[in-house]
Design an enzyme around this catalytic site. Structure first.
Site, PDB file in Angstrom:
ATOM      1  CB  SER A 116      -0.889  -0.003   1.247  1.00 39.90           C
ATOM      2  OG  SER A 116      -1.537   1.242   1.412  1.00 39.90           O
ATOM      3  CE1 TYR A 140      -3.765  -1.968   4.832  1.00 36.25           C
ATOM      4  CE2 TYR A 140      -3.500   0.352   4.277  1.00 36.25           C
ATOM      5  CZ  TYR A 140      -3.632  -0.964   3.891  1.00 36.25           C
ATOM      6  OH  TYR A 140      -3.620  -1.287   2.559  1.00 36.25           O
ATOM      7  CE  LYS A 144      -1.743  -3.984   3.110  1.00 31.18           C
ATOM      8  NZ  LYS A 144      -2.076  -4.964   2.068  1.00 31.18           N
TER       9      LYS A 144
END
Length: 321
Positions: A116, A140, A144
């Site tokens: 991402s 988040y 990643k």
């Protein structure tokens, strides 16, 4: 190749599965339907119902004569990750450890990972390329980035070659209309707009209209999910032929504001789509667009379906049903 697509019943995963099938690969989908849908499965693909937290089931799937794994099973709601970091730690980080260990045990050499642009955090310059500092601003994005770092170690220590694809904003639906499963509890802009257009929600919330942009709303790089899918196939082809790992951005390299997407949706749907301006969200940069030069040069990839009208029309084609 025989490809195991983990999370292949989800929104992006189903498009990736379709792309590999169209290219003549054998596909097995591994999914627990936490966000995926049975209607996103294809009859010509194999299917295993399972969770990445169930290591024996995952290992059994990996031992099914698999040549490569595509990992799309991470949780992805940035806001939720700041409230429930433990949920994201367990699924995203621990779950990926399970995948890498199962691949090691089953002697699978290649993995394509859906990373991402959240790994970059607040942009220091635009467009963002792969050399940009990585300073994620939500948990988040942190997960990643940690997965990318783990994959780098498994490359060095176990010879697993990986492609880490740093998505910008995935949007749209299959341009041929073959995938119609709606995202469950969407958090991204375009499906939320479509829910407001189709009466599934009362209105769209616009988080701030006082940014230093051309209309005051945030600018983002929206990439069509068919373009993302072709990027996965090109990346697997690269790492398997070159026998080397890869990290690239996948984006349209075009910035579109929230209001521009909303107005295009009003025009295309013919619906008023009520919207209200609310306060800014913490951690939202004013503008974020990609440089996809590396993907173009290394993979021969380009975004072919990511114009604004195609993004909106292909999504409305599913929601208006």
């Amino acid at each position: 190749m025989n490809i195991l697509i983990i999370g292949g019943a989800g929104y992006v995963g189903s498009h990736v599965a379709r792309e590999f099938l169209d290219r003549g690969h054998a596909v097995t989908v591994f999914d627990n339907f936490s966000s995926g849908l049975r209607e996103n499965l294809f009859p010509e693909a194999g299917f295993v119902h399972g969770s990445i937290m169930d290591y024996p089931a995952l290992l059994q799937a990996c031992r099914g004569n698999i040549d490569a794994v595509v990992h799309l099973a991470a949780f992805k709601a940035a806001g939720e990750s700041m409230i429930k970091p433990e949920k994201y730690s367990i699924n995203n980080i621990n779950g990926t450890v399970h995948i890498l260990n199962a691949m090691t045990e089953a002697e699978i050499k290649y993995m394509v990972f859906s990373s991402s642009a959240a790994v970059y955090g607040e942009p220091e310059y635009i467009p963002v390329d792969e050399k940009h500092p990585v300073r994620p601003e939500n948990y988040y994005g942190f997960t990643k980035l940690e997965i990318e770092r783990m994959m780098d170690w498994y490359d060095k220590l176990k010879g697993i070659r990986f492609a880490s694809l740093r998505y910008f904003n995935a949007a749209g639906y299959d341009v041929k209309g073959r995938i119609t499963g709606l995202e469950q509890n969407p958090a991204n802009l375009l499906p939320v707009i479509m829910e407001a257009a189709s009466g599934m929600r009362k209105e769209l919330s616009i988080f701030g209209n006082d940014y230093d942009t051309r209309d005051g709303t945030c600018i983002r790089d929206y990439i069509h999910v068919n373009d993302l899918a072709s990027g996965h196939a090109a990346a697997l082809d690269y790492i398997s032929k070159k026998d080397m790992s890869l990290t690239v951005n996948l984006g349209s390299e075009t910035g579109t504001t929230v209001m521009e997407i909303l107005e295009a949706a009003r025009r295309i749907t013919g619906r008023p789509i009520p919207a209200v301006i609310t306060g800014r969200r913490s951690g939202d940069p004013a503008s974020l667009t990609a440089s996809a030069k590396a993907a173009r040069e290394l993979l021969g990839w380009k975004a072919e379906h990511s114009c604004l009208d195609t993004l909106v029309r292909s999504t409305w084609g599913v929601y208006k049903r």
